[in-house]
Motif scaffolding. Structure first.
Motif, PDB file in Angstrom:
ATOM      1  N   UNK A   1      49.082  35.788  42.740  1.00 32.82           N
ATOM      2  CA  UNK A   1      48.394  36.961  42.206  1.00 32.82           C
ATOM      3  C   UNK A   1      47.459  37.510  43.273  1.00 32.82           C
ATOM      4  N   UNK A   2      47.756  38.688  43.815  1.00 31.25           N
ATOM      5  CA  UNK A   2      46.887  39.234  44.869  1.00 31.25           C
ATOM      6  C   UNK A   2      45.461  39.458  44.381  1.00 31.25           C
ATOM      7  N   UNK A   3      44.530  39.310  45.286  1.00 28.66           N
ATOM      8  CA  UNK A   3      43.141  39.610  44.981  1.00 28.66           C
ATOM      9  C   UNK A   3      42.956  41.119  44.851  1.00 28.66           C
ATOM     10  N   UNK A   4      41.809  41.494  44.349  1.00 28.73           N
ATOM     11  CA  UNK A   4      41.509  42.911  44.147  1.00 28.73           C
ATOM     12  C   UNK A   4      41.419  43.632  45.490  1.00 28.73           C
ATOM     13  N   UNK A   5      41.783  44.917  45.508  1.00 26.08           N
ATOM     14  CA  UNK A   5      41.650  45.687  46.751  1.00 26.08           C
ATOM     15  C   UNK A   5      40.199  46.071  47.025  1.00 26.08           C
TER      16      UNK A   5
ATOM     17  N   UNK B   1      40.513  42.012  59.984  1.00 29.31           N
ATOM     18  CA  UNK B   1      41.705  42.702  59.521  1.00 29.31           C
ATOM     19  C   UNK B   1      42.870  41.732  59.553  1.00 29.31           C
ATOM     20  N   UNK B   2      43.308  41.298  58.374  1.00 32.75           N
ATOM     21  CA  UNK B   2      44.428  40.378  58.281  1.00 32.75           C
ATOM     22  C   UNK B   2      44.031  39.014  57.762  1.00 32.75           C
ATOM     23  N   UNK B   3      44.655  38.590  56.647  1.00 34.16           N
ATOM     24  CA  UNK B   3      44.369  37.278  56.051  1.00 34.16           C
ATOM     25  C   UNK B   3      45.477  36.300  56.401  1.00 34.16           C
TER      26      UNK B   3
ATOM     27  N   UNK C   1      40.061  42.021  55.071  1.00 37.14           N
ATOM     28  CA  UNK C   1      40.951  42.928  54.338  1.00 37.14           C
ATOM     29  C   UNK C   1      42.393  42.622  54.736  1.00 37.14           C
ATOM     30  N   UNK C   2      43.272  42.607  53.755  1.00 39.04           N
ATOM     31  CA  UNK C   2      44.676  42.223  53.947  1.00 39.04           C
ATOM     32  C   UNK C   2      45.583  43.253  53.269  1.00 39.04           C
ATOM     33  N   UNK C   3      46.628  43.667  53.971  1.00 33.47           N
ATOM     34  CA  UNK C   3      47.520  44.700  53.437  1.00 33.47           C
ATOM     35  C   UNK C   3      48.311  44.215  52.236  1.00 33.47           C
ATOM     36  N   UNK C   4      48.675  42.930  52.209  1.00 30.40           N
ATOM     37  CA  UNK C   4      49.478  42.391  51.120  1.00 30.40           C
ATOM     38  C   UNK C   4      48.716  41.258  50.421  1.00 30.40           C
TER      39      UNK C   4
ATOM     40  N   UNK D   1      45.053  45.973  50.630  1.00 31.37           N
ATOM     41  CA  UNK D   1      44.137  46.917  51.269  1.00 31.37           C
ATOM     42  C   UNK D   1      44.551  47.161  52.718  1.00 31.37           C
ATOM     43  N   UNK D   2      45.675  47.848  52.923  1.00 28.36           N
ATOM     44  CA  UNK D   2      46.100  48.116  54.301  1.00 28.36           C
ATOM     45  C   UNK D   2      45.121  49.019  55.035  1.00 28.36           C
TER      46      UNK D   2
END
Length: 472
Positions: A24-28, A40-42, A65-68, A217-218
């Motif tokens: 389950x992705x985290x919130x943006x 930038x990038x997890x 912040x992570x895009x996916x 959050x790309x």
């Protein structure tokens, strides 16, 4: 009853498919925030950097912040080797005085035990098993000569018998039973892991340490120290682009990391009889000495995981979409069964790929430019699982102004990003990569052919070596 949508991250890799529960992705990121450090990038580099920053200075505000979702990129798609080494490390260390060179080797060799200690402290179970690595097993006389030259080189670099030990054919066969084994190098400085359980567990540890992670959050724009995502904005004192093969998507940072794909297959869980035919009882990582750079491991659930270097897309475009039934995976299956004839007919249940970053001269690097507020690490060339831990520690030291052994290593650039060497513009990388792959295939086919003339094999080896130097 409301039906939950399917988990969109199933199918990325074996590691995501065998992860308990849904992802389950985290919130943006929403709204604007001022932070000390924006990452930038997890993936591994970003999360290790966040982890050590908060561990060393809990007063820092750190946002990732992570895009996916954490591990979507190479950190969740690799073959699970945690190495105590760095691509090209001896080239970096060769010019240092002997005591500094020994210190550099010790720092690298200590990566595996350092990570194991952090995992124990943070309660992260990623199945870490330190069985060492059977490095570059030779199956043809031509490979044997190259491998023995490699042993001589690592000895000259100062590595001892405890770091790299020669195994003759009988010693190698006692550990792994592959077709026509002639010899190999064994190093204890390697472990195997489940990559996704590591990266997901690390993300949770980072949050426990007080950093924030926003997913889906790309980065839409990077303007100096200002980062914009679809719904939010960060204004940071320091920006850490931890994007590896996707670094070129950011303005001003293209050409430093060439995005190259690696492709992996995994079998169904094998029976005890099948494992008896293959070996790998102590679960060492393994590779053969072919130039396609094959690699593998015996997973914790009893599968053979096997990969080999893949392709490069024109225009330096990263790739995340792979067809498990595609022809490119058939080659990996053929390489696997050629190496292990006992696996003929075994079902392959997973096939996936990922994009890694190749730096110029195969020289991974750490850069900190305080004036620009930019901290950068990567270009691992396929060895990033372990190297990212050391480089994350190093970035934290540099950002915090700590004078440590890691911060003084020669892979730490002192001239900022401008001191890094870029790749040439297209079509040069694409043309050279295609030529290199063709030469490697030619050499491999001649080695397999029992009646191939020696002069043709020597010619193929010279051509392959010459072309390889063009990208180094």
């Amino acid at each position: 009853m409301t039906r939950m949508p399917p988990d969109p991250y199933r199918g990325i890799s074996l590691w995501f498919d065998t992860l308990p529960g849904d992802v389950r992705p985290r919130e943006p990121l929403r709204g604007a925030r001022d932070v000390d450090v924006a990452i930038l990038g997890a993936g591994y580099t970003g999360l290790w950097t966040a982890y050590y920053l908060r561990r060393l200075d809990p007063s820092l505000s750190v946002v990732v912040v992570e895009a996916q979702t954490a591990g979507f990129g190479a950190s969740g798609r690799n073959g699970g080797w945690l190495k105590g080494s760095l691509t090209g490390d001896d080239r970096y260390l060769a010019t240092l005085p002997e005591d500094q060179r020994r210190a550099g080797h010790a720092l690298l060799h200590g990566i595996v035990d350092h990570v194991a200690q952090v995992l124990a402290e943070e309660g992260i179970d990623c199945g870490l098993h330190k069985g060492g690595v059977l490095f570059a097993a030779a199956r043809y006389p031509e490979q044997l000569a190259l491998l023995q030259a490699t042993l001589a080189r690592v000895r000259r670099a100062g590595h001892t018998e405890e770091d790299y030990r020669w195994l003759d054919a009988a010693e190698l066969e006692a550990r792994v039973r592959m077709r026509r084994p002639l010899g190999a190098l064994y190093s204890p400085h390697c472990a195997v892991i489940d990559p996704v359980r590591l990266v997901r567990g690390l993300a949770e540890a980072v949050e426990r340490r007080g950093a924030r992670i926003f997913e889906r959050s790309p980065v839409r724009a990077l303007d100096g120290r200002r980062i914009r995502t679809p719904e939010g904005e960060l204004r940071a004192r320091i920006v850490v682009p931890a994007l590896e093969g996707s670094l070129g998507s950011l303005p001003g940072l293209s050409g430093y990391h060439l995005p190259v794909q690696s492709l992996i297959v995994a079998t169904e869980p094998l029976t005890n009889a099948q494992w008896d035919a293959i070996g790998l009882e102590d679960r060492p990582a393994f590779s053969d000495a072919g130039r396609f750079i094959t690699y593998g491991q015996r997973s914790a659930d009893g599968r053979l995981v096997f990969g080999a270097r893949g392709g490069y897309r024109f225009g330096a475009r990263p790739r995340h979409d792979f067809d498990p039934a595609g022809l490119e995976f058939e080659l990996r299956k053929q390489l696997m069964t050629d190496l292990f004839p006992a696996l003929q007919g075994v079902r392959v249940t997973h096939a996936w790929g990922g994009t890694m970053g190749m730096s110029r001269r195969f020289a991974p690097h750490v850069v900190y430019d305080a004036a620009r507020g930019l901290a950068l690490a990567g270009g691992y060339g396929g060895g990033g699982v372990g190297a990212s831990n050391l480089f994350g520690r190093t970035l934290a030291d540099l950002i915090l102004g700590r004078d440590t052994l890691a911060a003084r290593m020669p892979w730490v650039g002192r001239a900022g990003v401008s001191g890094l060497r870029r790749w040439e513009p297209e079509p040069v990388p694409w043309l050279v990569y295609q030529a290199v792959q063709a030469a490697y295939g030619w050499e491999e086919s001649l080695c397999r052919a029992p009646g191939a003339p020696a002069w043709r094999k020597q010619l193929a080896s010279r051509v392959a070596s010459t072309l390889a130097r063009l990208i180094s």
